[in-house]
Design a protein around this motif. Structure first.
Motif: not given
Length: 277
Positions: A250-252, A258-269
């Motif tokens: 999911x994204x917020x 825009x950041x991602x909650x994915x545990x392996x996503x580079x766009x997780x803050x």
């Protein structure tokens, strides 16, 4: 061979050694500190191949129908007959589509321009990895992976994601992927290419239903079958919901980003795994 502009990609993809800690090696292999440090030095100085020497322009492959199911093979579930969506058999995809992507002596590189400037590189690379066995470095079988690299108009490039034994992603929300594809209008073929080149980085739990239609149209344009064919529809649905490791991300929006909650996503803050803001 065309000289590829790799936008800083080679600086990142020299083998990382952050995971190598002398104390961990000492404990894992019952060796002393001097031996542990020697192993780390061996890895740091190992002559891994340079992308500068191996990168080749992959754009001629985009006109090969078998390229597309080969490129997307890590994105859909095994039970989805992706070759059939392009009117091909699995053997045809392996021989014609996958073979050029898995050569040790060439790494095909594809470029997708971004509507806001900059590009995304997609690099298919195959090389021998190394692992520690009984306190010695051992060469493993050749491994193929796909890297997605963000190259802004200025500044250093950044890793967006990787498809390999260990996945890294997702990197794109559906509205972003759609916007990147739409920027190629009115060229339907280029829209389809952009959509499918970047499809492996899609991960969006709240993806819009229209995405199935977009993917079905892209497969039809590049594969030749009508988008209503059941195999095309099934493949489009699976691409819409993405790799099984990414599909529930999911994204917020935080401070306009825009950041991602994915545990392996580079766009997780999370600063331990994510990219800088």
């Amino acid at each position: 061979r065309p000289i590829m502009h790799l936008y800083g990609y080679h600086r990142h993809h020299l083998p990382a050694d952050e995971w190598l800690a002398p104390e961990e090696l000492m404990s894992s292999f019952a060796i002393d500190l001097a031996a542990a440090r020697r192993l780390i030095d061996q890895e740091r100085n190992f002559p891994y191949p340079s992308p500068d020497n191996l990168a080749v322009d992959g754009s001629p492959l985009l006109d090969e129908v078998a390229f597309w199911p080969a490129h997307l093979r890590y994105t859909t579930d095994p039970e989805v007959d992706l070759p059939a969506a392009f009117g091909l058999s699995e053997d045809q995809v392996l021989a014609t589509g996958l073979a050029p992507l898995t050569r040790l002596d060439q790494w095909p590189v594809f470029t997708v321009a971004l509507p806001t400037g900059g590009v995304i590189l997609i690099v298919h690379r195959t090389q021998h990895s190394r692992s520690l066995l009984r306190g010695q470095w051992v060469q493993q079988a050749a491994e193929h992976q796909v890297d997605f690299w963000l190259a802004p108009t200025d500044g250093a490039g950044l890793p967006l994601g990787t498809l390999a034994a260990e996945l890294r992603g997702p990197a794109l929300r559906w509205p972003e992927l759609k916007a990147i594809a739409k920027a190629a209008a009115p060229d339907r073929r280029e829209i389809a290419r952009r959509l499918l080149l970047l499809a492996p980085m899609l991960g969006d739990k709240h993806v819009e239903a229209e995405a199935v239609t977009w993917f079905a149209e892209a497969i039809s344009v590049l594969g030749g079958l009508d988008r209503s064919v059941p195999a095309v529809r099934r493949a489009a649905e699976r691409l819409t919901y993405g790799n099984e490791c990414f599909r529930f991300a999911t994204w917020r929006e935080e401070d306009g980003i825009w950041v991602c909650d994915g545990v392996d996503s580079p766009r997780n803050p999370d600063p331990l795994i994510g990219l800088p803001a």
